[in-house]
Design a protein around this motif. Structure first.
Motif, mmCIF file in Angstrom:
data_model
loop_
_atom_site.group_PDB
_atom_site.id
_atom_site.type_symbol
_atom_site.label_atom_id
_atom_site.label_comp_id
_atom_site.label_asym_id
_atom_site.label_seq_id
_atom_site.Cartn_x
_atom_site.Cartn_y
_atom_site.Cartn_z
ATOM 1 N N TYR A 13 8.842 -8.951 0.118
ATOM 2 C CA TYR A 13 9.206 -7.777 -0.676
ATOM 3 C C TYR A 13 7.987 -7.405 -1.495
ATOM 4 O O TYR A 13 7.356 -8.267 -2.110
ATOM 5 N N LEU A 15 7.618 -4.801 -4.382
ATOM 6 C CA LEU A 15 8.404 -3.883 -5.186
ATOM 7 C C LEU A 15 7.520 -3.144 -6.178
ATOM 8 O O LEU A 15 6.771 -3.762 -6.932
ATOM 9 N N SER A 16 7.622 -1.848 -6.156
ATOM 10 C CA SER A 16 6.832 -1.006 -7.043
ATOM 11 C C SER A 16 7.526 -0.921 -8.405
ATOM 12 O O SER A 16 8.510 -0.199 -8.569
ATOM 13 N N VAL A 115 11.854 0.713 -4.493
ATOM 14 C CA VAL A 115 11.595 -0.482 -3.703
ATOM 15 C C VAL A 115 10.871 -0.092 -2.429
ATOM 16 O O VAL A 115 11.298 0.793 -1.701
ATOM 17 N N THR A 116 9.777 -0.773 -2.147
ATOM 18 C CA THR A 116 9.063 -0.616 -0.896
ATOM 19 C C THR A 116 9.036 -1.971 -0.227
ATOM 20 O O THR A 116 8.490 -2.923 -0.767
#
Length: 127
Positions: A13, A15-16, A115-116
């Motif tokens: 994951y 996450l930005s 979320v990326t």
């Protein structure tokens, strides 16, 4: 939440989130393994190993028992990176919560985090 999950040899994951300190709560429930040792994995958050040789079945005492792990005050710079890597079987995660360390978790309250998810295949890991 525990009826679905993500599994693979590697799970990433990216996450930005803004730089700062965060609490990270991970949710696990073993759906298929019937004995300890069948699914064992490590969890790294921001490059630091937080769980080593984690065995959901052993810790929970069997299948379909929810386990939650809270990691407090994780320092984040340039996005939050989480990596699960299998030792035996496949890594598994059923849920993930993230909130700023300076705030209390508000059940049902609005929280927006973009979320990326890393585009690499969770089954094959890094190339």
């Amino acid at each position: 939440m525990y009826r679905t999950g993500r599994q693979g040899r590697w799970i990433f994951y990216n996450l930005s989130v803004p730089d700062g300190a965060y609490h990270v709560r991970m949710h696990f429930a073993e759906p298929v393994c019937t004995a300890p040792g069948q699914r064992v994995f490590n969890v790294e958050i921001e490059g630091r190993k937080h769980l080593s040789n984690f065995d959901v079945c052993r810790e929970a005492g069997g299948r379909h028992v929810a386990q939650r792990k809270l990691f407090s005050n994780v320092a984040v710079t340039g996005g939050l990176q989480i990596r699960l890597s299998a030792v035996s079987g496949m890594a598994l995660i059923n849920g993930l919560e993230i909130w700023a360390a300076d705030r209390k978790l508000q059940p049902g309250g609005p929280t927006t985090i973009q979320v990326t998810i890393d585009k690499q295949d969770a089954e094959s890991g890094p190339r």
